[in-house]
Design a protein around this motif. Structure first.
Motif, PDB file in Angstrom:
ATOM      1  N   GLU A   1     -19.528   1.561  -6.736  1.00 47.31           N
ATOM      2  CA  GLU A   1     -20.089   0.221  -6.818  1.00 47.31           C
ATOM      3  C   GLU A   1     -20.339  -0.188  -8.255  1.00 47.31           C
ATOM      4  N   LEU A   2     -20.719   0.786  -9.112  1.00 50.49           N
ATOM      5  CA  LEU A   2     -20.950   0.470 -10.517  1.00 50.49           C
ATOM      6  C   LEU A   2     -19.677  -0.050 -11.154  1.00 50.49           C
ATOM      7  N   GLU A   3     -18.542   0.577 -10.818  1.00 48.86           N
ATOM      8  CA  GLU A   3     -17.269   0.098 -11.347  1.00 48.86           C
ATOM      9  C   GLU A   3     -16.976  -1.307 -10.835  1.00 48.86           C
ATOM     10  N   THR A   4     -17.360  -1.563  -9.584  1.00 45.93           N
ATOM     11  CA  THR A   4     -17.164  -2.901  -9.022  1.00 45.93           C
ATOM     12  C   THR A   4     -18.002  -3.925  -9.770  1.00 45.93           C
ATOM     13  N   VAL A   5     -19.253  -3.555 -10.078  1.00 47.29           N
ATOM     14  CA  VAL A   5     -20.119  -4.460 -10.827  1.00 47.29           C
ATOM     15  C   VAL A   5     -19.523  -4.750 -12.198  1.00 47.29           C
ATOM     16  N   LYS A   6     -19.006  -3.713 -12.840  1.00 47.20           N
ATOM     17  CA  LYS A   6     -18.387  -3.900 -14.153  1.00 47.20           C
ATOM     18  C   LYS A   6     -17.189  -4.842 -14.050  1.00 47.20           C
ATOM     19  N   ALA A   7     -16.370  -4.628 -13.014  1.00 48.61           N
ATOM     20  CA  ALA A   7     -15.191  -5.478 -12.830  1.00 48.61           C
ATOM     21  C   ALA A   7     -15.604  -6.917 -12.562  1.00 48.61           C
ATOM     22  N   SER A   8     -16.667  -7.074 -11.755  1.00 52.69           N
ATOM     23  CA  SER A   8     -17.152  -8.419 -11.458  1.00 52.69           C
ATOM     24  C   SER A   8     -17.677  -9.091 -12.721  1.00 52.69           C
ATOM     25  N   ALA A   9     -18.394  -8.319 -13.557  1.00 48.27           N
ATOM     26  CA  ALA A   9     -18.923  -8.875 -14.807  1.00 48.27           C
ATOM     27  C   ALA A   9     -17.785  -9.284 -15.731  1.00 48.27           C
TER      28      ALA A   9
ATOM     29  N   LEU B   1      -2.410   9.438  12.772  1.00 45.52           N
ATOM     30  CA  LEU B   1      -1.635   8.321  12.234  1.00 45.52           C
ATOM     31  C   LEU B   1      -0.296   8.211  12.946  1.00 45.52           C
ATOM     32  N   THR B   2       0.299   9.358  13.269  1.00 48.96           N
ATOM     33  CA  THR B   2       1.581   9.360  13.959  1.00 48.96           C
ATOM     34  C   THR B   2       1.466   8.694  15.326  1.00 48.96           C
ATOM     35  N   LYS B   3       0.322   8.885  15.999  1.00 44.52           N
ATOM     36  CA  LYS B   3       0.109   8.273  17.306  1.00 44.52           C
ATOM     37  C   LYS B   3      -0.021   6.753  17.179  1.00 44.52           C
ATOM     38  N   LYS B   4      -0.694   6.318  16.109  1.00 41.14           N
ATOM     39  CA  LYS B   4      -0.922   4.891  15.919  1.00 41.14           C
ATOM     40  C   LYS B   4       0.316   4.163  15.433  1.00 41.14           C
ATOM     41  N   LYS B   5       1.112   4.867  14.640  1.00 41.26           N
ATOM     42  CA  LYS B   5       2.210   4.208  13.936  1.00 41.26           C
ATOM     43  C   LYS B   5       3.448   4.076  14.810  1.00 41.26           C
ATOM     44  N   ARG B   6       3.961   2.853  14.905  1.00 40.15           N
ATOM     45  CA  ARG B   6       5.212   2.626  15.609  1.00 40.15           C
ATOM     46  C   ARG B   6       6.367   2.823  14.640  1.00 40.15           C
ATOM     47  N   PRO B   7       7.551   3.199  15.131  1.00 38.92           N
ATOM     48  CA  PRO B   7       8.706   3.400  14.247  1.00 38.92           C
ATOM     49  C   PRO B   7       8.974   2.145  13.413  1.00 38.92           C
ATOM     50  N   GLY B   8       9.104   2.353  12.103  1.00 43.56           N
ATOM     51  CA  GLY B   8       9.403   1.240  11.206  1.00 43.56           C
ATOM     52  C   GLY B   8       8.231   0.317  10.951  1.00 43.56           C
ATOM     53  N   HIS B   9       7.024   0.740  11.372  1.00 42.31           N
ATOM     54  CA  HIS B   9       5.845  -0.120  11.232  1.00 42.31           C
ATOM     55  C   HIS B   9       4.818   0.568  10.357  1.00 42.31           C
ATOM     56  N   GLN B  10       4.299  -0.155   9.354  1.00 40.25           N
ATOM     57  CA  GLN B  10       3.247   0.366   8.490  1.00 40.25           C
ATOM     58  C   GLN B  10       1.888  -0.141   8.969  1.00 40.25           C
ATOM     59  N   ILE B  11       0.895   0.720   8.881  1.00 37.75           N
ATOM     60  CA  ILE B  11      -0.445   0.348   9.303  1.00 37.75           C
ATOM     61  C   ILE B  11      -1.126  -0.429   8.184  1.00 37.75           C
ATOM     62  N   ASP B  12      -1.730  -1.565   8.527  1.00 36.46           N
ATOM     63  CA  ASP B  12      -2.402  -2.411   7.548  1.00 36.46           C
ATOM     64  C   ASP B  12      -3.698  -1.755   7.062  1.00 36.46           C
ATOM     65  N   ILE B  13      -3.867  -1.752   5.744  1.00 41.04           N
ATOM     66  CA  ILE B  13      -5.094  -1.243   5.141  1.00 41.04           C
ATOM     67  C   ILE B  13      -5.608  -2.282   4.155  1.00 41.04           C
ATOM     68  N   ASP B  14      -6.877  -2.611   4.301  1.00 35.09           N
ATOM     69  CA  ASP B  14      -7.483  -3.613   3.424  1.00 35.09           C
ATOM     70  C   ASP B  14      -8.349  -2.912   2.371  1.00 35.09           C
ATOM     71  N   ILE B  15      -8.082  -3.199   1.092  1.00 34.44           N
ATOM     72  CA  ILE B  15      -8.893  -2.680  -0.010  1.00 34.44           C
ATOM     73  C   ILE B  15      -9.374  -3.873  -0.829  1.00 34.44           C
ATOM     74  N   PRO B  16     -10.507  -4.474  -0.451  1.00 36.39           N
ATOM     75  CA  PRO B  16     -11.016  -5.642  -1.191  1.00 36.39           C
ATOM     76  C   PRO B  16     -11.332  -5.277  -2.635  1.00 36.39           C
ATOM     77  N   GLU B  17     -11.135  -6.232  -3.527  1.00 39.77           N
ATOM     78  CA  GLU B  17     -11.341  -5.958  -4.953  1.00 39.77           C
ATOM     79  C   GLU B  17     -12.800  -5.642  -5.260  1.00 39.77           C
ATOM     80  N   HIS B  18     -13.744  -6.328  -4.579  1.00 39.41           N
ATOM     81  CA  HIS B  18     -15.146  -6.092  -4.886  1.00 39.41           C
ATOM     82  C   HIS B  18     -15.666  -4.792  -4.289  1.00 39.41           C
TER      83      HIS B  18
END
Length: 371
Positions: free
Chosen positions: A317-325, A68-85
């Protein structure tokens, strides 16, 4: 055992001859300055000479999240996507996220508890802040829930690996002499005592019996089924693989070019036959959906599913199904409310129309009488 952060006591560190006071009045200062509220000897590097016993073989060191240190530039946060479904990190940076979650957990979460559920919520809030300092994440409610679940999984895996190490030794004395370098002496002693406790042994035996009952296993390792589903979407329409497709993705090893077992291979063959009735010897086979085929075949092997349980999806995934329901229920309620409002508006329009008709009728009557 309490792991609460807020305390009026002073915790002394004999190794470094310093003390840290963590009272409720100083909590905000601790958080704002990113000072870890956890005080434990495993945060310090334990010299190798302190561990006696047989010489250690040269092996891969503990993951420290340097990628992560190699990827990360100073003052820059790495984008992470966590879709709700999905409720798991997906995309090109998800592995860096998972690796660093593990590092944060090992460096900050106390070991002298029976499970994650005993960790104070204030400490969990601190951990969430640490993760958000490293990664650019959404602010939706499901994101923090997903992060905590990832931390809980990494914590459980860490303790499991430490327990496996403990079981390698022939005696408790030998285990004490071979404390892992990244675990403090007090923590290691606590874990050894807990692993010999009747409560832990009973729970461990129960879990072992449950695992032995599994007729069908998978070869996906620690990778979440939700990630596998997401990463194997149809690039043209975004459609995720069916439960039958997921069965093969998680039970057939491409590396070994084989199934995880004969039961699994036979189950997939049966699913394929039902999915393609023309390949069977029967003259007429009623068309079935993938879900119906999956449920029928798996039920013949391991019995009917538990109430509220959906096989082939996994716990996340079961929790996702519950959330979707739940979301669908909310949308349905909103439609009902909207329909009720429209009904009331229609009634008002009809009443107004009736008033207009009555007035028009009265005027017509007056004109007729004048003639």
């Amino acid at each position: 055992m309490s792991t609460a952060l807020i305390s009026s006591k002073t915790v002394k560190d004999p190794d470094f001859h310093k003390s840290i006071t963590t009272s409720s009045s100083t909590y905000n200062a601790v958080i704002n300055n990113s000072i870890s509220p956890f005080v434990s000897t495993y945060d310090k590097i334990i010299p190798k000479e302190n561990n006696t016993g047989a010489a250690h073989k040269k092996r891969r060191g503990e993951t420290r999240g340097l990628e992560l240190t190699k990827k990360k530039r100073p003052g820059h946060q790495i984008d992470i996507d966590i879709p709700e479904h999905v409720r798991r990190a997906v995309g090109v940076n998800c592995q860096s996220y998972i690796t660093n979650i593990g590092c944060i957990v090992r460096q900050n979460v106390p070991l002298q508890v029976k499970s994650w559920n005993e960790i104070d919520r204030t400490n969990v809030t601190y951990l969430l802040r640490r993760v958000r300092e490293k990664f650019k994440l959404g602010n939706e409610p499901h994101v923090d829930e997903a992060i905590e679940e990832d931390m809980k999984r990494r914590y459980t895996t860490w303790r499991y690996n430490l327990h496996k190490k403990f079981l390698q030794y022939k005696s408790v004395e030998e285990a004490h002499e071979n404390r892992p370098e990244n675990v403090g002496e007090d923590d290691w002693n606590y874990l050894i005592n807990w692993w010999q406790d009747d409560e832990f042994l009973d729970l461990s035996e129960k879990n072992k019996k449950n695992r032995d009952k599994l007729a069908i296993t998978h070869c996906a390792g620690t990778k979440a089924f939700s990630r596998i589903r997401y990463e194997n979407q149809n690039p043209e329409n975004g459609e995720e693989p069916s439960r039958i497709d997921m069965f093969k993705l998680t039970r057939f090893s491409k590396k070994k070019t084989s199934w995880v077992g004969d039961v699994t291979e036979n189950a997939f063959d049966e699913m394929t036959k039902l999915k393609n009735p023309s390949h069977t010897n029967e003259e007429s086979v009623e068309a079935m959906s993938d879900d119906e085929i999956y449920d029928q075949i798996i039920s013949t092997i391991v019995g009917p599913p538990r109430s509220g349980y959906i096989r082939g999806l996994g716990a996340d995934e079961l929790e996702t199904v519950k959330a979707s329901a739940a979301q669908q229920n909310e949308e349905l309620e909103a439609v009902k409310v909207s329909a009720a409002q429209q009904s009331e508006e229609l009634k008002a329009v009809k009443a107004k129309q009736n008033e207009t008709d009555a007035l028009l009728k009265k005027l017509m009557a007056q004109l007729t009488s004048r003639k």
